[in-house]
Motif scaffolding. Structure first.
Motif, PDB file in Angstrom:
ATOM      1  N   LEU A 113      36.875  86.516  92.870  1.00 56.69           N
ATOM      2  CA  LEU A 113      37.183  85.302  92.129  1.00 56.69           C
ATOM      3  C   LEU A 113      35.957  84.771  91.395  1.00 56.69           C
ATOM      4  O   LEU A 113      36.096  84.099  90.373  1.00 56.69           O
ATOM      5  N   GLY A 114      34.764  85.093  91.899  1.00 53.72           N
ATOM      6  CA  GLY A 114      33.540  84.652  91.231  1.00 53.72           C
ATOM      7  C   GLY A 114      33.426  85.141  89.809  1.00 53.72           C
ATOM      8  O   GLY A 114      32.705  84.566  88.995  1.00 53.72           O
ATOM      9  N   ALA A 115      34.150  86.222  89.494  1.00 55.16           N
ATOM     10  CA  ALA A 115      34.053  86.800  88.155  1.00 55.16           C
ATOM     11  C   ALA A 115      35.089  86.229  87.201  1.00 55.16           C
ATOM     12  O   ALA A 115      35.170  86.662  86.057  1.00 55.16           O
ATOM     13  N   ILE A 116      35.871  85.246  87.636  1.00 54.13           N
ATOM     14  CA  ILE A 116      37.019  84.849  86.806  1.00 54.13           C
ATOM     15  C   ILE A 116      36.573  84.249  85.473  1.00 54.13           C
ATOM     16  O   ILE A 116      37.195  84.495  84.435  1.00 54.13           O
ATOM     17  N   GLU A 117      35.460  83.520  85.491  1.00 56.73           N
ATOM     18  CA  GLU A 117      35.029  82.923  84.227  1.00 56.73           C
ATOM     19  C   GLU A 117      34.619  84.004  83.239  1.00 56.73           C
ATOM     20  O   GLU A 117      34.973  83.959  82.061  1.00 56.73           O
ATOM     21  N   LYS A 118      33.902  85.008  83.757  1.00 58.67           N
ATOM     22  CA  LYS A 118      33.483  86.117  82.902  1.00 58.67           C
ATOM     23  C   LYS A 118      34.695  86.810  82.282  1.00 58.67           C
ATOM     24  O   LYS A 118      34.683  87.193  81.111  1.00 58.67           O
ATOM     25  N   MET A 119      35.752  86.970  83.102  1.00 65.67           N
ATOM     26  CA  MET A 119      36.915  87.707  82.615  1.00 65.67           C
ATOM     27  C   MET A 119      37.754  86.890  81.641  1.00 65.67           C
ATOM     28  O   MET A 119      38.407  87.437  80.767  1.00 65.67           O
ATOM     29  N   ALA A 120      37.771  85.576  81.828  1.00 68.97           N
ATOM     30  CA  ALA A 120      38.718  84.762  81.063  1.00 68.97           C
ATOM     31  C   ALA A 120      38.093  84.081  79.855  1.00 68.97           C
ATOM     32  O   ALA A 120      38.820  83.599  78.991  1.00 68.97           O
ATOM     33  N   LYS A 121      36.774  84.037  79.772  1.00 68.57           N
ATOM     34  CA  LYS A 121      36.139  83.304  78.684  1.00 68.57           C
ATOM     35  C   LYS A 121      36.543  83.909  77.333  1.00 68.57           C
ATOM     36  O   LYS A 121      36.439  85.108  77.127  1.00 68.57           O
TER      37      LYS A 121
END
Lengths: 161, 389
Positions: B358-366
């Motif tokens: 879940l820590g990567a969600i910003e990277k994936m969704a930006k």
């Protein structure tokens, strides 16, 4: 044996004065280094020995011992299918260590969790705020002197069940 | 045209956040600029509680983390304790563990495909996948008496042997499930809406995936060929033949395909385990650690005392520390246990795959649209019970 492990051999050459201890238990190699050189050691392990995946960052509270905390990093080498554990002691008086976020983004949340639950400060972390507890929470729940049944209770001395 | 950033709360009551997740999303129009996840406040405090319970008493706590894959959580824990003790479990126990673990993977992936499809708007798959999941739940009930919180594995082996008629039931699953997977693929893989909402959405490159510590199907979807079952085998996985699927385009569609192939491979592993299964002991020869057989507990005073002693006092574990990771349906589930020589873990740490993923969600969704965020949350297959232990 631990002496023959490739990580230990290389670390002994390069970081002789930072290496505090190394040992093998149940086939797992643990290397303890001084906290001042933790970033250099992790960077060396990542770049030169291909431990490219940071599995976990956590801490252990050895209450009553000095130094009190041990910050634990679990590294995994995907190309070599190999693991190594790196530990760094942190004292209660100077409860801080350099953040590994410069090397891995994984460290971001895991260090926030360790900060939240143990109160260890990670220097140069971009956003060191609590992650599991609310912002205004007092105390660090995973410390051994934090009462099991919550704040304002006597520390539980016996068994739960 | 001047734009204004709008802040939007997504969750905790949003149906696609799967629990207590709240995402504070900053939007420029419909394009995501920033995401601040607020996870949980479930606070079961499993790590803290385990410091005050014996090793056997800690086991039921572990089911409750990833409640979609309880037996996998048990498996990681018992393997870690067994490693710490230095004991080996009998062949039959290992095979049953592998079989149950793979059934658990099916069960977990079925919930994933159901919810992911429902999030994107495909309702039929949701109903079908939950129908199939019931069959696996029935097997859970047969072996452990509970449909969800299994608590079936024990340190040293299993709590009891497989019940009569179990193997036929598993064989039925092995025979029928590939057909069900064909149905799901037929419903989704050629579905234009599905393709448009998954292809090119939530892209994360292999380097970024490793940098963010993503593991499991999400890592393999990004093209990293790594599976703990094959590369750092445990519980006898080295004796099984299976393929590890790998994606190419690192997007939501690739992760979908990787999980579908994984389910098919799980069925193959279950089939192999079923063929290898032979009668034999299910508990290690370690009387200090394992509960005595029930007949001896009921019929002899020695057995009763033995049982009572283990249940109330537990067993001492030699000083040391281990880290044992298993390939949970979500990724690398690791248990780091420190023992001080007593009968309770001095420190038990769970390395939760969902938390790190879940820590990567910003990277994936930006840079994506807000509507795509729903697909990205679904593709990560997060379980909040595991994130906020």
């Amino acid at each position: 044996m631990a002496e023959n492990n490739r990580a230990v051999v290389k670390l002994k050459e390069r970081f002789a004065d930072a290496l505090l201890e190394y040992k093998e238990h149940r086939g797992e190699v643990t290397v303890t280094v001084k906290k001042e050189s933790i970033l250099e050691v992790l960077k060396y392990l990542r770049d030169d020995l291909r431990y490219n995946f940071l599995s976990d960052v956590t801490a252990v509270d050895y209450l009553g011992q000095e130094p009190r905390f041990m910050v634990v990093y679990h590294l995994l080498s995907i190309p070599n299918k190999d693991r190594v554990r790196v530990k760094a002691p942190v004292t209660e008086a100077d409860c801080s260590i350099d953040s590994a976020t410069a090397l891995w983004n994984t460290a971001n949340w895991l260090e926030r969790e360790a900060y939240d639950l143990f109160g260890i400060e990670f220097k140069n972390h971009p956003n060191l705020v609590r992650i599991l507890m609310t912002d205004d929470w007092v105390g660090h729940p995973l410390r051994k002197d934090y009462p099991l049944q919550g704040p304002d209770r006597e520390p539980y001395k016996g068994r739960l069940s | 045209m001047a734009s204004e950033i709008m802040t939007l709360n997504m969750g905790p009551q949003h149906p696609s956040t799967h629990g207590v997740l709240r995402l504070v999303v900053e939007l420029d129009g419909e394009v995501i600029q920033k995401i601040t996840p607020h996870i949980g406040y479930l606070h079961r405090g499993i790590e803290k509680l385990s410091e005050h319970r014996t090793y056997h008493q800690t086991l039921p706590l572990t089911d409750r983390m990833d409640y979609l894959a309880p037996m996998h959580n048990n498996l990681g824990y018992v393997l870690a304790v067994e490693k710490l003790l230095g004991i080996d479990v009998p062949e039959r126990a290992k095979l049953v563990r592998v079989m149950m673990a793979e059934l658990t993977r099916l069960k977990s992936h079925l919930v994933w495909i159901a919810c992911h499809a429902l999030d994107i708007g495909a309702m039929t798959v949701f109903l079908y996948a939950f129908r199939e999941r019931e069959l696996v739940m029935d097997l859970y009930e047969m072996v452990s008496g509970a449909r969800m919180t299994s608590n079936y594995f024990r340190v040293g082996g299993l709590s009891r042997d497989l019940p009569a008629g179990f193997e036929q039931k598993v064989q039925e699953i092995v025979d029928t499930f590939p057909g069900h997977f064909d149905t799901y693929e037929g419903l989704l893989t050629k579905n234009t809406i599905w393709l448009q909402r998954t292809i090119g959405n939530g892209v994360i490159s292999a380097e970024d995936a490793i940098d963010f510590g993503i593991s499991g199907p999400a890592l393999r979807g990004s093209g990293v060929d790594f599976d703990l079952r094959r590369d750092l085998p445990y519980s006898g996985y080295e004796n099984f033949e299976f393929k590890v699927p790998v994606g190419e385009n690192c997007d939501t569609f690739d992760r979908y395909k990787v999980r579908l192939v994984e389910m098919r491979e799980s069925v193959k592993i279950i089939d192999q385990a079923l063929k290898k299964l032979k009668p034999g002991p299910i508990l290690a020869d370690a009387p200090q650690v394992c509960y005595p057989p029930k007949e001896s507990v009921y019929n002899s005073i020695e057995g009763l005392i033995h049982h009572f002693k283990i249940a109330s006092e537990g067993f001492p574990v030699p000083e040391g520390e281990v880290y044992m990771a298993v390939e949970n349906p979500k990724g690398e589930l690791g248990y780091y246990i420190v023992s001080d020589g007593g009968n309770m873990p001095y420190r038990m740490r769970v390395r939760p795959p969902s938390f790190v993923n879940l820590g990567a969600i910003e990277k994936m969704a930006k840079g994506s649209m807000l509507a795509d965020l729903v697909a990205i949350i679904g593709t990560l297959d997060i379980v909040l019970g595991e994130i906020d232990r």
